[in-house]
Design an enzyme around this catalytic site. Structure first.
Site, PDB file in Angstrom:
ATOM      1  N   GLU A  40       0.827  -1.212   0.000  1.00 45.89           N
ATOM      2  CA  GLU A  40       0.000   0.000   0.000  1.00 45.89           C
ATOM      3  C   GLU A  40       0.867   1.270   0.000  1.00 45.89           C
ATOM      4  O   GLU A  40       1.808   1.382   0.783  1.00 45.89           O
ATOM      5  CB  GLU A  40      -0.917   0.007   1.239  1.00 45.89           C
ATOM      6  CG  GLU A  40      -1.954   1.125   1.195  1.00 45.89           C
ATOM      7  CD  GLU A  40      -2.869   1.124   2.414  1.00 45.89           C
ATOM      8  OE1 GLU A  40      -2.531   0.453   3.413  1.00 45.89           O
ATOM      9  OE2 GLU A  40      -3.917   1.801   2.369  1.00 45.89           O
ATOM     10  N   LYS A 112     -10.087   2.583  -2.591  1.00 44.99           N
ATOM     11  CA  LYS A 112     -10.306   1.996  -1.252  1.00 44.99           C
ATOM     12  C   LYS A 112     -11.669   2.420  -0.701  1.00 44.99           C
ATOM     13  O   LYS A 112     -11.950   3.615  -0.582  1.00 44.99           O
ATOM     14  CB  LYS A 112      -9.173   2.460  -0.327  1.00 44.99           C
ATOM     15  CG  LYS A 112      -9.144   1.811   1.035  1.00 44.99           C
ATOM     16  CD  LYS A 112      -7.844   2.221   1.770  1.00 44.99           C
ATOM     17  CE  LYS A 112      -7.683   1.588   3.125  1.00 44.99           C
ATOM     18  NZ  LYS A 112      -6.336   1.863   3.709  1.00 44.99           N
ATOM     19  N   CYS A 149      -5.947  -2.774   2.242  1.00 42.15           N
ATOM     20  CA  CYS A 149      -5.729  -2.703   3.697  1.00 42.15           C
ATOM     21  C   CYS A 149      -6.995  -2.827   4.554  1.00 42.15           C
ATOM     22  O   CYS A 149      -7.477  -3.927   4.740  1.00 42.15           O
ATOM     23  CB  CYS A 149      -4.964  -1.422   4.027  1.00 42.15           C
ATOM     24  SG  CYS A 149      -4.090  -1.552   5.627  1.00 42.15           S
TER      25      CYS A 149
END
Lengths: 289, 289
Positions: A40, A112, A149
């Site tokens: 990331e 995300k 994540c």
């Protein structure tokens, strides 16, 4: 299919950092990797440890960044999963994974969706929650369910990617410990993180790739000491069985993914067959009170 | 809160079996257990190894069974999670968990929602899928999210119980190996089973109790040899950390559940806060094709 995960330390110098990442991609491609996954926000330090508008500068090069990684994917002839800081306009930024095809074309991007906000991880300050939904990205190595994540804690995200045809789930991530936590607490956290991602493989019958940062990065604001990213990047198969796992050092982690085995497992354990879709509507509620 | 899981072998004699189960409940209550969980279909052998209408006889005593376990819960003053074969009318049966309060009253029941159907586990022949939804059961020891066996593979079920206020997830279950499978395959299956249930604890920030059968039971029809139920009943905390786990022997597994720790973990890891409920609607679809 051979895959490679580039698990790296950030070394306080973005140019040197970039050079090392590219050299890892070169090595991995020479070893025959067809799919390479980066961690990331691999271009810079994990700047979300504090809230400072100054860090938005890292998103200024968004368009050039995409062009740059496109060239790298083409040069090494690999499908490349990158994790970039996207500037959409002033005051509107995303944490975005861009996936490149072997020929350098953009296969797709994922913004995300689940954004954390905890001491040391002030992501809600930087990133607007994604608005592209959970859509897997079609590539020459399969349909990639790329998530990022914090998404890894949400079974909903993994399930939706699967229902939309993902062949593999991929998580570029940046997670670590605070040094002041006890050894037992650290173990619990690392185990939780591995377990929940392995469970997405199991529930959905597809492999999972998780590529994490490693090494200590200090908090620029000095509020906390910093985060010790725990590495432990891994690849697991469709029963959640670990195929390869890194430790706490910089490394290129290689794994062989067996698509035939995935098909077998999904027929033997046909969880999608028995879902009670007539009874799931409340999943779209915040809480049933 | 002290909990006890009664992990037992079936010993070809329903009366003797019953006696042993009651003696385990007595022991567990004397040791101060407030909540006692029995394994799936604990009154009889796991009859779903073959399809035979003769086995519906086990459901004929449904009303008496409920009265019987009510008396047991009252006698020993415990909250008791049972797993029974419910006859609703001719040709309409359910795999039903009935939860009794310490005073013997019925706290609530749950009808197994996800029904498997695989060689050796022909449950779709016997059990109509539940129609009570995913509703936790309020008791004096907390709101119990009781699910049954095959449900354990579905993150949706665990999430819905949590959204409706469950304090603990509880799985009476009956799962095992076929002797002809390789040692590696057996390990993968057991690991998968433990991992997916631990992941429900993690995703939802609540403890999980899973009580499994143990021992070999042959297939009455002789089509397969039989199932070797793998035991390994366990209790884990809200980070998925194992608090207690049984092996492959008959046992009463005890564990202490720390409600304070659950609250702490849910504040530190607030996954419910960041769910993207605006983007989950397709979870109610069979497949997005």
């Amino acid at each position: 299919m051979k895959v490679a995960l580039v698990q790296r330390k950030y070394n306080r110098n973005s140019k040197k950092n970039l050079k090392k990442t590219i050299s890892s991609i070169e090595k991995a491609s020479l070893k025959g990797s067809e799919l390479i996954v980066l961690q990331e926000l691999h271009q810079n330090e994990y700047f979300c440890q504090s809230e400072a508008t100054d860090f938005f500068k890292y998103a200024n090069s968004w368009i050039e960044d995409v062009e740059f990684w496109s060239k790298i994917a083409k040069k090494y002839g690999v499908v490349l999963v990158t994790s970039l800081f996207e500037k959409r306009t002033e005051g509107l930024y995303h944490n975005t994974a861009v996936v490149f095809e072997r020929d350098g074309s953009i296969a797709g991007k994922y913004r995300k969706m689940h954004i954390p906000d905890d001491p040391g991880f002030y992501e809600k300050f930087y990133f607007t929650p994604g608005d592209l939904g959970f859509e897997p990205i079609q590539t020459s190595v399969g349909k990639l369910g790329v998530l990022i994540c914090w998404d890894q804690w949400y079974p909903e995200a993994a399930r939706l990617m699967t229902l939309k045809g993902a062949d593999i789930l991929i998580y570029p991530t940046a997670i670590g410990w605070f040094d002041e936590d006890s050894k037992k607490e650290k173990k619990r956290q690392l185990d939780s993180w591995t377990t929940i991602q392995r469970s997405h493989a199991i529930a959905n019958g597809i492999p999972v790739i998780s590529c994490n940062r490693v090494g200590f990065e200090e908090d620029a604001s000095g509020v906390i000491d910093g985060i010790r990213f725990w590495g432990n990047s891994f690849v697991c198969g469709p029963q959640g069985e670990i195929i390869a796992q890194a430790g706490k050092k910089e490394t290129i982690l290689y794994a062989e993914i067996d698509e035939k085995r995935t098909k077998e497992v999904r027929d033997i354990w046909p969880f999608l067959r028995d879902r009670r879709i007539d009874a799931y509507v409340d999943i779209s509620k915040r809480y049933c009170d």
